[in-house]
Scaffold this motif. Structure first.
Motif, PDB file in Angstrom:
ATOM      1  N   SER A  22       0.862  -1.188  -0.262  1.00  0.00           N
ATOM      2  CA  SER A  22       0.052  -0.112  -0.004  1.00  0.00           C
ATOM      3  C   SER A  22       0.986   1.216  -0.026  1.00  0.00           C
ATOM      4  CB  SER A  22      -0.890  -0.057   1.337  1.00  0.00           C
ATOM      5  OG  SER A  22      -0.044  -0.087   2.560  1.00  0.00           O
ATOM      6  N   VAL A  23       1.488   1.363  -1.239  1.00  0.00           N
ATOM      7  CA  VAL A  23       2.321   2.569  -1.300  1.00  0.00           C
ATOM      8  C   VAL A  23       1.838   3.780  -1.154  1.00  0.00           C
ATOM      9  CG1 VAL A  23       4.140   1.279  -2.749  1.00  0.00           C
ATOM     10  CG2 VAL A  23       2.288   2.434  -3.833  1.00  0.00           C
ATOM     11  N   ILE A  24       2.802   4.959  -0.812  1.00  0.00           N
ATOM     12  CA  ILE A  24       2.183   6.152  -0.503  1.00  0.00           C
ATOM     13  C   ILE A  24       2.810   7.175  -1.869  1.00  0.00           C
ATOM     14  CG2 ILE A  24       2.620   8.393   0.825  1.00  0.00           C
ATOM     15  CD1 ILE A  24       3.025   6.439   3.222  1.00  0.00           C
ATOM     16  N   VAL A  25       1.681   7.880  -2.406  1.00  0.00           N
ATOM     17  CA  VAL A  25       2.118   8.695  -3.652  1.00  0.00           C
ATOM     18  C   VAL A  25       1.723  10.078  -3.248  1.00  0.00           C
ATOM     19  CG1 VAL A  25       1.466   9.192  -5.891  1.00  0.00           C
ATOM     20  CG2 VAL A  25       1.164   6.728  -5.007  1.00  0.00           C
ATOM     21  N   LEU A  26       3.124  10.967  -3.467  1.00  0.00           N
ATOM     22  CA  LEU A  26       3.042  12.216  -3.039  1.00  0.00           C
ATOM     23  C   LEU A  26       2.854  12.829  -4.740  1.00  0.00           C
ATOM     24  CD1 LEU A  26       5.921  12.780  -0.606  1.00  0.00           C
ATOM     25  CD2 LEU A  26       3.358  12.079  -0.190  1.00  0.00           C
ATOM     26  N   LYS A  27       2.072  13.783  -4.712  1.00  0.00           N
ATOM     27  CA  LYS A  27       1.988  14.308  -6.222  1.00  0.00           C
ATOM     28  C   LYS A  27       1.523  16.010  -6.119  1.00  0.00           C
ATOM     29  CE  LYS A  27      -2.739  12.235  -6.967  1.00  0.00           C
ATOM     30  NZ  LYS A  27      -3.419  11.263  -7.879  1.00  0.00           N
ATOM     31  N   SER A  28       1.761  16.692  -7.270  1.00  0.00           N
ATOM     32  CA  SER A  28       1.270  18.128  -7.406  1.00  0.00           C
ATOM     33  C   SER A  28      -0.131  18.118  -7.517  1.00  0.00           C
ATOM     34  CB  SER A  28       2.290  18.663  -8.498  1.00  0.00           C
ATOM     35  OG  SER A  28       1.909  17.856  -9.674  1.00  0.00           O
ATOM     36  N   SER A  29      -0.611  19.203  -7.431  1.00  0.00           N
ATOM     37  CA  SER A  29      -2.023  19.646  -7.823  1.00  0.00           C
ATOM     38  C   SER A  29      -2.545  19.021  -8.877  1.00  0.00           C
ATOM     39  CB  SER A  29      -2.271  20.836  -7.315  1.00  0.00           C
ATOM     40  OG  SER A  29      -1.798  21.616  -8.167  1.00  0.00           O
ATOM     41  N   ASP A  30      -1.567  19.166  -9.931  1.00  0.00           N
ATOM     42  CA  ASP A  30      -2.149  18.988 -11.492  1.00  0.00           C
ATOM     43  C   ASP A  30      -1.599  17.399 -11.565  1.00  0.00           C
ATOM     44  OD1 ASP A  30       0.813  18.996 -11.793  1.00  0.00           O
ATOM     45  OD2 ASP A  30       0.821  20.319 -13.255  1.00  0.00           O
ATOM     46  N   GLY A  31      -1.095  16.873 -11.019  1.00  0.00           N
ATOM     47  CA  GLY A  31      -0.790  15.195 -11.137  1.00  0.00           C
ATOM     48  C   GLY A  31       0.161  15.075 -12.030  1.00  0.00           C
ATOM     49  N   LYS A  32       0.859  16.014 -12.239  1.00  0.00           N
ATOM     50  CA  LYS A  32       2.162  15.766 -13.155  1.00  0.00           C
ATOM     51  C   LYS A  32       3.557  15.185 -12.422  1.00  0.00           C
ATOM     52  CE  LYS A  32       0.469  17.312 -17.185  1.00  0.00           C
ATOM     53  NZ  LYS A  32       0.324  16.367 -18.372  1.00  0.00           N
ATOM     54  N   ALA A  33       3.910  15.961 -11.378  1.00  0.00           N
ATOM     55  CA  ALA A  33       5.210  15.603 -10.478  1.00  0.00           C
ATOM     56  C   ALA A  33       4.533  14.767  -9.733  1.00  0.00           C
ATOM     57  CB  ALA A  33       5.685  16.730  -9.961  1.00  0.00           C
ATOM     58  N   GLN A  34       5.132  13.387  -9.428  1.00  0.00           N
ATOM     59  CA  GLN A  34       4.656  12.223  -8.473  1.00  0.00           C
ATOM     60  C   GLN A  34       5.787  11.527  -8.001  1.00  0.00           C
ATOM     61  OE1 GLN A  34       0.959  10.091  -9.183  1.00  0.00           O
ATOM     62  NE2 GLN A  34       0.441  11.344 -11.089  1.00  0.00           N
ATOM     63  N   ILE A  35       5.682  10.943  -6.867  1.00  0.00           N
ATOM     64  CA  ILE A  35       6.825  10.042  -6.469  1.00  0.00           C
ATOM     65  C   ILE A  35       5.940   8.909  -5.720  1.00  0.00           C
ATOM     66  CG2 ILE A  35       8.536  11.808  -6.365  1.00  0.00           C
ATOM     67  CD1 ILE A  35       8.397  11.809  -3.317  1.00  0.00           C
ATOM     68  N   ILE A  36       6.892   7.888  -5.591  1.00  0.00           N
ATOM     69  CA  ILE A  36       6.141   6.508  -4.699  1.00  0.00           C
ATOM     70  C   ILE A  36       6.970   6.308  -3.578  1.00  0.00           C
ATOM     71  CG2 ILE A  36       5.508   4.208  -5.022  1.00  0.00           C
ATOM     72  CD1 ILE A  36       5.017   4.524  -7.751  1.00  0.00           C
ATOM     73  N   VAL A  37       6.577   6.427  -2.412  1.00  0.00           N
ATOM     74  CA  VAL A  37       7.469   5.985  -1.235  1.00  0.00           C
ATOM     75  C   VAL A  37       6.806   4.850  -0.486  1.00  0.00           C
ATOM     76  CG1 VAL A  37       8.184   7.173   1.110  1.00  0.00           C
ATOM     77  CG2 VAL A  37       7.623   8.545  -1.057  1.00  0.00           C
ATOM     78  N   SER A  38       7.578   4.184   0.055  1.00  0.00           N
ATOM     79  CA  SER A  38       7.077   2.764   0.580  1.00  0.00           C
ATOM     80  C   SER A  38       7.952   2.600   2.217  1.00  0.00           C
ATOM     81  CB  SER A  38       7.537   1.571  -0.268  1.00  0.00           C
ATOM     82  OG  SER A  38       7.068   0.430   0.356  1.00  0.00           O
ATOM     83  N   PRO A  39       7.070   2.739   3.055  1.00  0.00           N
ATOM     84  CA  PRO A  39       7.575   2.313   4.624  1.00  0.00           C
ATOM     85  C   PRO A  39       7.836   0.793   4.592  1.00  0.00           C
ATOM     86  CG  PRO A  39       5.581   3.834   4.613  1.00  0.00           C
ATOM     87  CD  PRO A  39       5.790   3.470   3.350  1.00  0.00           C
ATOM     88  N   LYS A  40       7.145   0.013   3.666  1.00  0.00           N
ATOM     89  CA  LYS A  40       7.111  -1.457   3.781  1.00  0.00           C
ATOM     90  C   LYS A  40       8.635  -1.653   3.149  1.00  0.00           C
ATOM     91  CE  LYS A  40       5.490  -5.869   2.125  1.00  0.00           C
ATOM     92  NZ  LYS A  40       4.155  -6.427   1.198  1.00  0.00           N
ATOM     93  N   TYR A  41       9.041  -1.388   2.311  1.00  0.00           N
ATOM     94  CA  TYR A  41      10.250  -1.504   1.663  1.00  0.00           C
ATOM     95  C   TYR A  41      11.341  -0.764   2.082  1.00  0.00           C
ATOM     96  CZ  TYR A  41       7.639  -5.015  -1.210  1.00  0.00           C
ATOM     97  OH  TYR A  41       7.192  -6.343  -1.485  1.00  0.00           O
TER      98      TYR A  41
END
Length: 413
Positions: free
Chosen positions: A54-73
């Motif tokens: 259940s990864v965490i996605v941080l993204k810009s308001s327009d959805g263009k810039a995004q990163i995937i972060v994982s506490p599990k991994y």
């Protein structure tokens, strides 16, 4: 952060990154995994990772810039994009590892930015049990940074905080009681402008994030040159192309060697060059080699350029030119407190013919954490990707890395 002080120029460029959002608003982290996202896109990697976490996605308001972060991994930033789910996925994800049998040496899940601890080798190594020969059969990555989950402390629309408490026995038979904290933040437009001095215009898309990495001595004994001390170690794994080149600026007027180029055997001269403060290293994923730059030579920035996909990558990190850095070579016989601050790695086939990647890495290391009980050491490491109009990418390269894209591409023709 020390790295913020080093870039004070202005440059017109489009920065498609995150805008301020309500910190209480949760990110939408799900995608339709049945959708046919093309391999190599952010959407493909997100759908794949959501099958395992259940990864965490941080993204810009327009959805263009995004990163995937994982506490599990292990608190990894798995990948990022500057153009939404259909945009290129910049990090390298090792798909086959997720369903494979656990590996006793290293579980290489990949990740655009992962945190390890050093030293890997030397008389205070964290990867070899006391008294064992330093060879692959005896090399084991500590579980806290290899296959154990981290605790999610907090998250908001643009930031995730994670932590891990662990113990590690080093080669000198010292038990290190460690607390690790890691804060991952997606940059907003103002953040990128402040760090790189660039303006938001026209045809170049961008994404940027920073990791603040903290190690605390969680025991009741100090870490010194007798007991040994760990260090923080950021490693960025990226997908290569035939023409990708790593760029490592260095202090040309400093004394001593520019770089160690024989970590895994001497890198052939047709794959690495350095002159007048710029080191260039071919990163095509076809020849295994690693190099390192010592702290008195290292600057706070490195990067790479992939002309086939028009992707310029910039990394910024802390460097203490007078700090004590650890030797990470696989031998207990060399001085343990003379090491590199910046490393670069190009993956390639092993002698057996197998290969983990292909991928390449840009790495930064903190000084040794000589800490009394309760004391902390902090290491900051940031990653930026720019993609689009090559003329504007060239302007960024010249003003950050100090070299034109033309000269980068001409290095290994």
């Amino acid at each position: 952060m020390k790295q913020l002080k080093n870039l004070l120029f202005a440059l017109p460029v489009v920065v498609i990154c995150s805008c301020q959002q309500n910190a209480k608003k949760e990110q939408a982290n799900t995608v339709d995994t049945s959708a046919s996202a093309a391999k190599g896109t952010f959407g493909y990697d997100l759908a794949f990772l959501q099958k395992h976490d259940s990864v965490i996605v941080l993204k810009s308001s327009d959805g263009k810039a995004q990163i995937i972060v994982s506490p599990k991994y292990q608190a990894k930033v798995f990948t990022s994009t500057a153009n939404g789910q259909s945009g290129r996925s910049f990090g390298w994800v090792n798909y086959k590892t997720f369903d494979a049998k656990p590996d006793e040496h290293m579980n290489a899940f990949g990740g655009e930015d992962r945190l390890w601890l050093g030293p890997e080798g030397g008389k205070f190594s964290l990867y070899f049990k006391p008294g064992t020969k330093m060879e692959f059969a005896n090399w084991h990555t500590p579980p806290a940074i290899d296959n154990e989950s981290w605790q999610l402390v907090s998250k908001s629309s643009d930031e995730v905080t994670m932590s891990k408490t662990t113990e590690m026995l080093n080669y000198a038979n010292t038990l290190l009681k460690i607390k690790l904290d890691r804060i991952v933040k997606l940059f907003h437009r103002d953040d990128i402008q402040k760090m790189l001095g660039i303006n938001a215009e026209y045809n170049v898309a961008a994404v940027g994030f920073t990791t603040t990495n903290i190690i605390t001595n969680n025991g009741d004994k100090g870490w010194d040159k007798t007991t040994g001390a760990p260090c923080l170690w950021n490693l960025d794994m990226f997908s290569p192309s035939e023409k990708t080149v790593i760029v490592v600026p260095y202090h040309d007027n400093a004394t001593g060697k520019v770089a160690t180029t024989d970590y895994f055997g001497q890198i052939p001269p047709d794959r690495v060059k350095y002159d007048k403060g710029i080191l260039l290293f071919k990163a095509d994923g076809k020849s295994r080699g690693k190099l390192g730059v010592p702290p008195n030579r290292a600057k706070t920035m490195a990067g790479s350029y992939d002309p086939q996909n028009k992707v310029l990558t910039i990394t910024l990190y802390d460097v203490d030119s007078k700090g004590t850095y650890l030797n990470q070579e696989w031998t207990p016989d060399k001085p343990p407190f003379i090491g590199d601050a910046v490393n670069a790695y190009n993956d390639g086939p092993l002698a057996t013919g197998g290969q983990m990647g292909p991928f390449y890495e840009i790495e930064s290391v903190s000084p040794a954490a000589f800490l009394k009980p309760g004391e902390k050491l902090v290491h900051a490491h940031s990653v930026f990707h720019f993609t689009g109009d090559e003329a504007q990418l060239n302007d960024i390269a010249v003003k950050t890395l100090g070299i034109s894209l033309k000269d980068i591409q001409a290095a290994f023709k």
